[in-house]
Design a protein around this motif. Structure first.
Motif, PDB file in Angstrom:
ATOM      1  N   GLN A 159     -21.270  26.579  -4.384  1.00  0.00           N
ATOM      2  CA  GLN A 159     -22.643  26.326  -4.788  1.00  0.00           C
ATOM      3  C   GLN A 159     -23.535  25.901  -3.629  1.00  0.00           C
ATOM      4  O   GLN A 159     -24.614  26.465  -3.421  1.00  0.00           O
ATOM      5  N   ALA A 160     -23.100  24.924  -2.837  1.00  0.00           N
ATOM      6  CA  ALA A 160     -23.949  24.395  -1.764  1.00  0.00           C
ATOM      7  C   ALA A 160     -24.249  25.467  -0.723  1.00  0.00           C
ATOM      8  O   ALA A 160     -25.401  25.637  -0.293  1.00  0.00           O
ATOM      9  N   VAL A 161     -23.215  26.225  -0.335  1.00  0.00           N
ATOM     10  CA  VAL A 161     -23.373  27.243   0.708  1.00  0.00           C
ATOM     11  C   VAL A 161     -24.278  28.374   0.232  1.00  0.00           C
ATOM     12  O   VAL A 161     -25.215  28.779   0.939  1.00  0.00           O
ATOM     13  N   ALA A 220     -26.389  28.465  -2.395  1.00  0.00           N
ATOM     14  CA  ALA A 220     -27.753  28.031  -2.724  1.00  0.00           C
ATOM     15  C   ALA A 220     -28.602  27.966  -1.456  1.00  0.00           C
ATOM     16  O   ALA A 220     -29.751  28.423  -1.434  1.00  0.00           O
ATOM     17  N   GLU A 221     -28.024  27.440  -0.389  1.00  0.00           N
ATOM     18  CA  GLU A 221     -28.758  27.371   0.887  1.00  0.00           C
ATOM     19  C   GLU A 221     -29.026  28.773   1.426  1.00  0.00           C
ATOM     20  O   GLU A 221     -30.128  29.063   1.904  1.00  0.00           O
ATOM     21  N   GLU A 222     -28.021  29.649   1.325  1.00  0.00           N
ATOM     22  CA  GLU A 222     -28.185  31.015   1.819  1.00  0.00           C
ATOM     23  C   GLU A 222     -29.289  31.750   1.072  1.00  0.00           C
ATOM     24  O   GLU A 222     -30.056  32.519   1.664  1.00  0.00           O
ATOM     25  N   GLY A 243     -31.781  30.321  -0.377  1.00  0.00           N
ATOM     26  CA  GLY A 243     -33.045  29.599  -0.223  1.00  0.00           C
ATOM     27  C   GLY A 243     -33.543  28.929  -1.480  1.00  0.00           C
ATOM     28  O   GLY A 243     -34.755  28.839  -1.703  1.00  0.00           O
ATOM     29  N   SER A 274     -32.686  25.622  -4.566  1.00  0.00           N
ATOM     30  CA  SER A 274     -31.988  24.363  -4.804  1.00  0.00           C
ATOM     31  C   SER A 274     -30.802  24.598  -5.727  1.00  0.00           C
ATOM     32  O   SER A 274     -30.609  25.688  -6.266  1.00  0.00           O
ATOM     33  N   ARG A 275     -30.001  23.556  -5.930  1.00  0.00           N
ATOM     34  CA  ARG A 275     -28.787  23.711  -6.735  1.00  0.00           C
ATOM     35  C   ARG A 275     -29.082  23.912  -8.219  1.00  0.00           C
ATOM     36  O   ARG A 275     -28.283  24.533  -8.920  1.00  0.00           O
TER      37      ARG A 275
END
Length: 228
Positions: free
Chosen positions: A40-42, A44-46, A48, A50-51
């Motif tokens: 999820q964290a990786v 979501a950042e990729e 652009g 939020s979680r």
């Protein structure tokens, strides 16, 4: 009418639906294989975002059967056994002909113009060997055939089944001799609907779904045996 432009309503996607669209594309095109953990964290950042919208995207994909949300592992790409795929196609073969019988008598000239356009594009994509569009066009064609059924719950279930089997449909078309057959059968179904032969069209549709499912299950079992 020749040259008529088909108008489609464009609804701006939310962040969650846009993320779901991209994740779905990666799953259906094989970038994310069955059993892969979707971090999820990786991701979501990729993407652009939020979680929270990413989590909403996962819930959408879970409803389609493409993702499984597991207690201690998070989200993983769903895998299917040949038996599960067989059941999915058998379910489709029960549901979709019933929807077609409800919908076909009410399809309009505009609907048939749209169906003809999809059939032409489908043929073009098959001949240019573009598997990235096969599943989407197949889903679009089937959904359009059922759109006048006035059975929202049945339609919602059929939509989920079509999305869940999209990658399998694409696999079946790619790895078997199903492409020419699918093109021919789609045209026959639309032709019979247009002629008012709804019962015949529904019978053809049922056989079309079962034949595709049988070819795919045979392929999956062959692959399963090759790895054991």
């Amino acid at each position: 009418m020749a040259g008529t432009m088909i108008k489609r309503m464009i609804v701006p996607p939310t962040r969650a639906t846009a993320a779901a669209d991209e994740l779905r594309r990666r799953i259906l095109e094989g970038d994310y294989p069955a059993g892969m953990q979707l971090r999820q964290a990786v991701l979501a950042e990729e993407l652009g975002i939020s979680r929270i919208p990413f989590r909403e995207a996962l819930i959408l994909l879970e409803a389609e059967g493409l993702v499984q949300l597991e207690a201690h592992k998070g989200a993983v790409v769903a895998g299917f056994s040949p038996e599960e795929v067989e059941e999915l196609f058998e379910f489709r073969a029960l549901l979709e002909p019933a929807l077609l019988e409800k919908s076909a008598p009410h399809l309009t000239d505009a609907d048939y113009a749209e169906l003809d356009a999809i059939l032409r594009e489908y043929s073009d994509e098959l001949r240019t060997h573009n598997p990235g569009r096969w599943g989407a066009l197949n889903t679009e064609l089937h959904a359009l055939l059922y759109r006048r059924a006035q059975s929202p719950r049945m339609l919602a279930t059929a939509d989920q089944l079509l999305k869940s089997t999209d990658r399998f449909t694409r696999m079946q078309l790619y790895y078997t001799d199903g492409r020419a057959r699918a093109e021919k059968e789609h045209l026959e179904i639309v032709t019979e609907c247009r002629a008012g032969n709804v019962k015949k069209a529904a019978k053809l549709l049922r056989q079309h779904i079962l034949t595709a499912g049988e070819a795919l299950v045979s392929l999956l079992r062959e692959r399963q045996q090759a790895t054991t």
